[in-house]
Structure formats: C-alpha cells, structure tokens
Scaffold this motif. Structure first.
Motif, PDB file in Angstrom:
ATOM      1  N   UNK A 189      32.655   1.206  24.555  1.00  0.00           N
ATOM      2  CA  UNK A 189      32.717   0.854  23.132  1.00  0.00           C
ATOM      3  C   UNK A 189      31.827  -0.341  22.776  1.00  0.00           C
ATOM      4  N   UNK A 190      31.360  -1.068  23.789  1.00  0.00           N
ATOM      5  CA  UNK A 190      30.549  -2.263  23.562  1.00  0.00           C
ATOM      6  C   UNK A 190      29.197  -1.884  22.977  1.00  0.00           C
ATOM      7  N   UNK A 191      28.846  -2.499  21.820  1.00  0.00           N
ATOM      8  CA  UNK A 191      27.549  -2.197  21.203  1.00  0.00           C
ATOM      9  C   UNK A 191      26.670  -3.424  21.029  1.00  0.00           C
ATOM     10  N   UNK A 223      38.381  -4.118  28.600  1.00  0.00           N
ATOM     11  CA  UNK A 223      38.890  -2.773  28.336  1.00  0.00           C
ATOM     12  C   UNK A 223      38.145  -2.104  27.178  1.00  0.00           C
ATOM     13  N   UNK A 224      38.278  -0.793  27.120  1.00  0.00           N
ATOM     14  CA  UNK A 224      37.721  -0.017  26.011  1.00  0.00           C
ATOM     15  C   UNK A 224      38.247  -0.591  24.698  1.00  0.00           C
ATOM     16  N   UNK A 225      37.398  -0.654  23.706  1.00  0.00           N
ATOM     17  CA  UNK A 225      37.779  -1.194  22.401  1.00  0.00           C
ATOM     18  C   UNK A 225      36.912  -2.383  22.011  1.00  0.00           C
ATOM     19  N   UNK A 226      36.501  -3.164  22.985  1.00  0.00           N
ATOM     20  CA  UNK A 226      35.655  -4.326  22.701  1.00  0.00           C
ATOM     21  C   UNK A 226      34.299  -3.845  22.206  1.00  0.00           C
ATOM     22  N   UNK A 227      33.877  -4.401  21.066  1.00  0.00           N
ATOM     23  CA  UNK A 227      32.618  -3.986  20.461  1.00  0.00           C
ATOM     24  C   UNK A 227      31.500  -4.998  20.644  1.00  0.00           C
ATOM     25  N   UNK A 260      26.120   2.424  23.949  1.00  0.00           N
ATOM     26  CA  UNK A 260      26.122   1.957  22.558  1.00  0.00           C
ATOM     27  C   UNK A 260      25.247   0.722  22.340  1.00  0.00           C
ATOM     28  N   UNK A 261      24.864   0.044  23.407  1.00  0.00           N
ATOM     29  CA  UNK A 261      24.006  -1.145  23.304  1.00  0.00           C
ATOM     30  C   UNK A 261      22.566  -0.686  23.085  1.00  0.00           C
TER      31      UNK A 261
END
Length: 186
Positions: free
Chosen positions: A91-93, A66-70, A114-115
């Motif tokens: 949100x994953x970077x 889900x959204x939120x995991x970085x 974001x990656x």
C-alpha cells in the motif's frame, strides 16, 4: 483515529519498546526521535508516518510496517544505524527524502509497486545495501539517492525509469554494472 503528536517521546532514551494500538492512524513528526527502540511493529490502521518520526533510534534493528501505510516521510528512519530489515507494505506509495539515510546495516530492500519515485538522498550512506528490488513503476531517482552505498555492485533499473538525479550513484565504489530500461532520458 488516534494520532501521536510531534515530539511526544522526543529523546526518551529509556524507551526500548512500544505497542501501537489498532486505533492509531498516524504518527507525527519526530514522535520517537532519538529513543532507544529495538523492534518496531506498526498496525495496519496507521496510514502516515511523518518526517523524522523514528530518526536516530540507533538500536532499531527490525521494522515491520503492515499493509495500509501509504507514506513514510522525509528522514523517517534516518540514522537508525543498526536497522537491518524493514518490510514495506504494498500500500506504500511515497518514500520521502533522506528516509533511510545512514541506515548502515540495511542490506536489502523491496520497493512496492505503488511507489513511483525515489526522492533525493533516500539511501544516502547505506553502506551495506547490496540488493534492491525496484517497483517497475519508478520513473525517477532523486539527487544522491544512492550516494555512498559502497556495497552496491549491480543495479537493474526499473523499465519506466526516465530520470537519474545528480550524483545519484556517486561514491558507490563497488558498482560495476548498471542496466537501464528503454525510457531513460536524463
């Protein structure tokens, strides 16, 4: 928030399902290493998944992040040999080295914007991988990042890609076309 500690369910072969509560913020290294999970759904409260957290879950076929995991760290899903689909949130970077190594049935993946880099061995031996949607912000592919992805046929590299690591596309025996952007340097 709650954190599951390292090796919490290490080699628990009978564990097929788990419901992660909304209060969970991180999953520690090797937490579910070599269990028998089949489907994984992580809530938006989880921010970090440590190295090898879900490695060797050979029955895992679907993973919904889900959204939120970085960040998903090194070897996180390594040798999840049945994994067919994983959703990566916007949100994953960070995606660690060896993250999807030996995910034999993973056939397509979308890398979030974001990656900015794909680390060494990220998709090593993902035999079925044939479609990758890249973030335009990726500047480097690590060493052997796509080595032995024998079903890759065509790659359109991100426009900002500057560096391609040693043996990045080695043993990609069906690769017939690769397009680089204008910023490629080495």
């Amino acid at each position: 928030g709650i954190t599951l500690q390292s090796n919490a369910f290490y080699y628990n072969y009978n564990l097929k399902g788990v419901c992660i509560p909304e209060s969970m913020t991180s999953i520690s290294s090797s937490c579910f290493y070599s269990c028998n999970l089949e489907i994984l759904c992580l809530p938006e409260t989880v921010r970090t998944i440590a190295g090898s957290a879900f490695s060797y879950n050979r029955g895992l076929t679907f993973a919904f992040l889900e959204e939120g995991i970085k960040s998903i760290n090194s070897s996180c899903f390594s040798t999840c040999t049945s994994l067919k689909y994983i959703s990566l949130p916007s949100t994953l970077n960070y995606i660690g080295s060896y993250c999807f190594q030996n995910c034999y049935y993973l056939d397509n993946i979308t890398i979030p914007d974001a990656v900015t880099s794909l680390e060494s061995y990220t998709f090593l031996s993902c035999y079925k991988l044939n479609q990758i949607s890249f973030s335009n912000n990726i500047t480097s592919f690590g060493q052997e990042c796509f080595n032995n992805c024998t079903n890759l046929k065509s790659i359109n590299c991100p426009e900002k890609l500057k560096t391609v690591g040693v043996s990045c596309f080695a043993n990609c025996t069906q690769l017939y076309s690769i397009t680089f952007g204008s910023e490629i340097a080495s």
